[in-house]
Design an enzyme around this catalytic site. Structure first.
Site, short mmCIF file in Angstrom:
data_model
loop_
_atom_site.label_atom_id
_atom_site.label_comp_id
_atom_site.label_asym_id
_atom_site.label_seq_id
_atom_site.Cartn_x
_atom_site.Cartn_y
_atom_site.Cartn_z
N HIS A 185 18.75 14.52 11.20
CA HIS A 185 19.04 13.83 9.93
C HIS A 185 17.77 12.60 10.10
O HIS A 185 16.42 12.72 10.57
CB HIS A 185 19.83 12.85 11.11
N CYS B 131 25.77 8.38 9.33
CA CYS B 131 25.38 9.44 8.53
C CYS B 131 25.76 11.00 9.60
O CYS B 131 25.75 12.38 9.29
CB CYS B 131 24.20 9.69 8.17
N GLU C 37 29.43 7.59 3.61
CA GLU C 37 29.62 6.94 4.15
C GLU C 37 30.00 5.82 2.95
O GLU C 37 29.41 4.26 2.33
CB GLU C 37 28.75 6.29 5.20
N LYS D 181 9.07 11.16 14.86
CA LYS D 181 9.57 10.76 15.59
C LYS D 181 9.98 11.06 16.94
O LYS D 181 10.10 11.51 18.20
CB LYS D 181 9.71 9.10 15.34
N ASP E 234 0.82 -1.10 -0.02
CA ASP E 234 0.64 -0.38 0.04
C ASP E 234 1.04 1.43 0.16
O ASP E 234 1.17 1.07 1.41
CB ASP E 234 -0.64 -0.02 1.32
N1 CAA Z 1 -1.12 3.20 5.76
C1 CAA Z 1 -0.30 4.19 6.68
N2 CAA Z 1 1.13 3.57 7.28
C2 CAA Z 1 1.48 3.01 7.60
C3 CAA Z 1 0.82 1.52 6.53
C4 CAA Z 1 -0.45 2.30 5.80
N3 CAA Z 1 -1.24 1.25 4.13
N4 CAA Z 1 1.27 0.39 6.43
C5 CAA Z 1 2.85 0.41 7.33
N5 CAA Z 1 2.36 1.98 7.75
C6 CAA Z 1 3.14 3.04 8.81
C7 CAA Z 1 3.82 1.94 9.91
O1 CAA Z 1 1.84 1.57 11.00
C8 CAA Z 1 4.61 2.16 10.82
O2 CAA Z 1 4.91 3.57 10.97
P1 CAA Z 1 5.06 3.40 12.86
O3 CAA Z 1 6.86 4.11 12.57
O4 CAA Z 1 5.01 5.13 13.26
O5 CAA Z 1 4.45 2.14 13.42
C9 CAA Z 1 5.89 3.15 9.63
O6 CAA Z 1 4.93 2.84 8.29
C10 CAA Z 1 6.77 1.89 8.93
O7 CAA Z 1 6.19 0.13 9.10
P2 CAA Z 1 6.61 -1.06 9.22
O8 CAA Z 1 7.72 -0.39 10.40
O9 CAA Z 1 6.37 -2.07 8.82
O10 CAA Z 1 8.11 -0.98 8.48
P3 CAA Z 1 9.31 -1.83 7.80
O11 CAA Z 1 9.15 -3.03 8.56
O12 CAA Z 1 9.21 -1.96 6.49
O13 CAA Z 1 10.84 -0.72 7.81
C11 CAA Z 1 11.98 1.03 8.23
C12 CAA Z 1 10.92 0.67 8.43
C13 CAA Z 1 12.64 0.03 9.63
C14 CAA Z 1 12.39 1.76 8.36
C15 CAA Z 1 13.07 0.09 7.01
O14 CAA Z 1 12.40 0.66 6.28
C16 CAA Z 1 14.38 0.26 7.05
O15 CAA Z 1 15.24 -0.77 7.89
N6 CAA Z 1 15.03 1.66 7.22
C17 CAA Z 1 16.60 1.79 6.83
C18 CAA Z 1 16.81 2.24 7.84
C19 CAA Z 1 16.57 3.43 8.86
O16 CAA Z 1 16.49 4.11 8.18
N7 CAA Z 1 16.66 3.36 10.14
C20 CAA Z 1 15.82 4.78 10.76
C21 CAA Z 1 16.89 5.07 12.22
S1 CAA Z 1 18.91 4.87 11.80
C22 CAA Z 1 19.47 6.23 11.10
O17 CAA Z 1 18.66 7.15 10.75
C23 CAA Z 1 21.12 5.91 10.23
C24 CAA Z 1 20.58 6.01 8.52
O18 CAA Z 1 20.22 7.01 7.96
C25 CAA Z 1 20.36 4.66 8.20
#
Ligand code: CAA
Length: 393
Positions: free
Chosen positions: A235, A113, A81, A244, A31
């Site tokens: 960041h 980062c 990086e 958040k 979605d």
């Molecule tokens: N409509 C609206 N919202 C929806 C939805 C829908 N249909 N389906 C899911 N969502 C929401 C979820 O509820 C969730 O929200 P919350 O965080 O508020 O609970 C959000 O969308 C994301 O959903 P998931 O948690 O299920 O997503 P995911 O498991 O696919 O993973 C992630 C998300 C962990 C960010 C992943 O993209 C990831 O690993 N990204 C890379 C790591 C990253 O960016 N980390 C951030 C912190 S580390 C950092 O900042 C350093 C860096 O640059 C990497």
């Protein structure tokens, strides 16, 4: 009073292409609101085959040098990086492409980062020692995750070049900073991998915990109170992360994190990250570009900055905007770098991702597809061959 030191000029560059996350959602049968709303991401920048961190870094630095010249620049620090070499710094390639004088030190910095912020602080130290010197700091990254992984929706690419000097014309780097380092495996990239290993949930928790610790250190060292900031740049791996984080910062300061309050504090700082994606070391400074590029005059206002690099190192610091900053920057040009990208579909993106370069020393010419001022023309004998693109009159 000591001489103010900070950002004298700033410019941005990004990849030639943009991929709407609707394309990714359709391919993955997800979605699209998970991306648009859940992550707060609409698009991501994708580099052309002949673009990389060096071409983006040089493209961002070019207008800064055109406006300010090279006098007094004795150091170039390139934070990344996604380096292109384990030994030679990308800053040396950029130095060559920009035609800078030889009496310069050129180095690359790494800590996920966060490293752009370390470059900014190290640059301020150099300028404090000799206020006649100026330092070119460039943050440049291409964020790619494994294909079909959950991280793929948070990809992006960009570079931000900043000239650091005494009596800066854009923003003063305030002296108080809050720091937090802790050895965590939330996101890392072993030398043998081209994409990171990531524990997504842990990375979010670690980011938020690092913010709390860095803020505690910042306030303990006499930093500004929460009510003294005009805006906040975080960041930004994805824009909801900034929401958040800011909600957490408000809550620990006893302020209700209402949607209105969060939007008021973050709408400007997240607007470019939403459509560029994660640009790792550059992402915080893309947020700063969003703040500077708004109608409201920010003269004299203080901006809170939170820098986070997985692994992890983080820093809370602040910048105070200087009168006349708009006359120094060329925000229209920077905007064009973002809005001038060419949209691509999923198949084109996948083709770019799956293309490989030779690793046996043979020669490969790269198609001339980028529109920036510099390109990666070929790989030959294990060397990357860059060139400037002659603009047609
Ligand atoms: N409509 C609206 N919202 C929806 C939805 C829908 N249909 N389906 C899911 N969502 C929401 C979820 O509820 C969730 O929200 P919350 O965080 O508020 O609970 C959000 O969308 C994301 O959903 P998931 O948690 O299920 O997503 P995911 O498991 O696919 O993973 C992630 C998300 C962990 C960010 C992943 O993209 C990831 O690993 N990204 C890379 C790591 C990253 O960016 N980390 C951030 C912190 S580390 C950092 O900042 C350093 C860096 O640059 C990497």
């Amino acid at each position: 009073m000591s001489t103010p030191i900070g950002i004298h000029d700033l410019a941005v560059a990004t990849g030639r292409y943009s991929l709407d996350l609707a394309e990714l959602a359709e391919h993955g049968n997800v979605d699209v609101d998970k991306y648009y709303i859940g992550l707060g991401q609409e698009k991501q920048s994708i580099v052309a085959a002949d673009e990389d961190i060096v071409t983006m870094a040089a493209a961002a630095a070019r207008p800064v040098l055109d406006r300010n010249g090279t006098d007094g620049i004795r150091t170039i620090m390139l934070a990344t990086e996604t380096g292109i070499d384990q030994s030679k710094s990308a800053a040396v390639y950029v130095h060559g492409l920009l035609g800078m004088p030889a009496d310069v030190r050129a180095v690359e910095l790494k800590q996920a980062c966060y490293s752009g912020t370390s470059a900014l602080q190290f640059a301020a130290g150099i300028v404090a020692r000799n206020p006649e010197e100026r330092v070119l700091v460039i943050t440049s990254d291409v964020a790619w995750y494994d294909l079909d992984s959950s991280g793929e929706a948070t990809q992006g690419a960009a570079a931000v070049a900043m000239l650091i000097s005494a009596n800066p014309k854009v923003a003063v780097l305030d002296t108080v900073a809050g720091l937090h380092t802790s050895d965590v495996q939330d996101f890392w990239r072993p030398n043998y991998r081209s994409t990171p290993v990531v524990d997504g949930k842990l990375s979010i928790d670690t980011y938020l915990s690092a913010l709390e610790h860095a803020w505690a250190d910042y306030t303990a060292r006499g930093g500004h109170g929460i009510g003294e900031f005009h805006g906040f740049c975080y960041h930004q791996p994805f824009s909801r992360m900034a929401y958040k984080a800011h909600a957490r910062l408000l809550e620990i300061n006893g302020i209700e994190a209402s949607r209105e309050r969060l939007d008021a504090d973050l709408a400007q700082t997240t607007r470019y990250g939403r459509i560029i994606g994660n640009s790792y070391s550059a992402a915080l400074y893309i947020a700063l570009f969003g703040v500077l590029d708004q109608q409201e005059d920010l003269t004299g206002e203080t901006i809170g900055m939170f820098s986070y690099g997985s692994g992890c190192v983080s820093e809370f610091f602040s910048l105070t905007v200087v009168p006349g900053y708009r006359d120094t920057l060329d925000l229209e040009r920077d905007r064009e770098a973002v809005f001038g990208r060419e949209p691509i579909d999923y198949a084109t993106y996948r083709g770019l991702r799956e293309a490989t370069l030779p690793t046996d020393g043979s020669r490969a010419e790269l198609p001339a597809s980028g529109t920036g001022p510099y390109r990666l023309a070929a790989i030959d004998g294990h060397s990357r061959i860059y060139e400037a693109i002659e603009k047609q009159p």
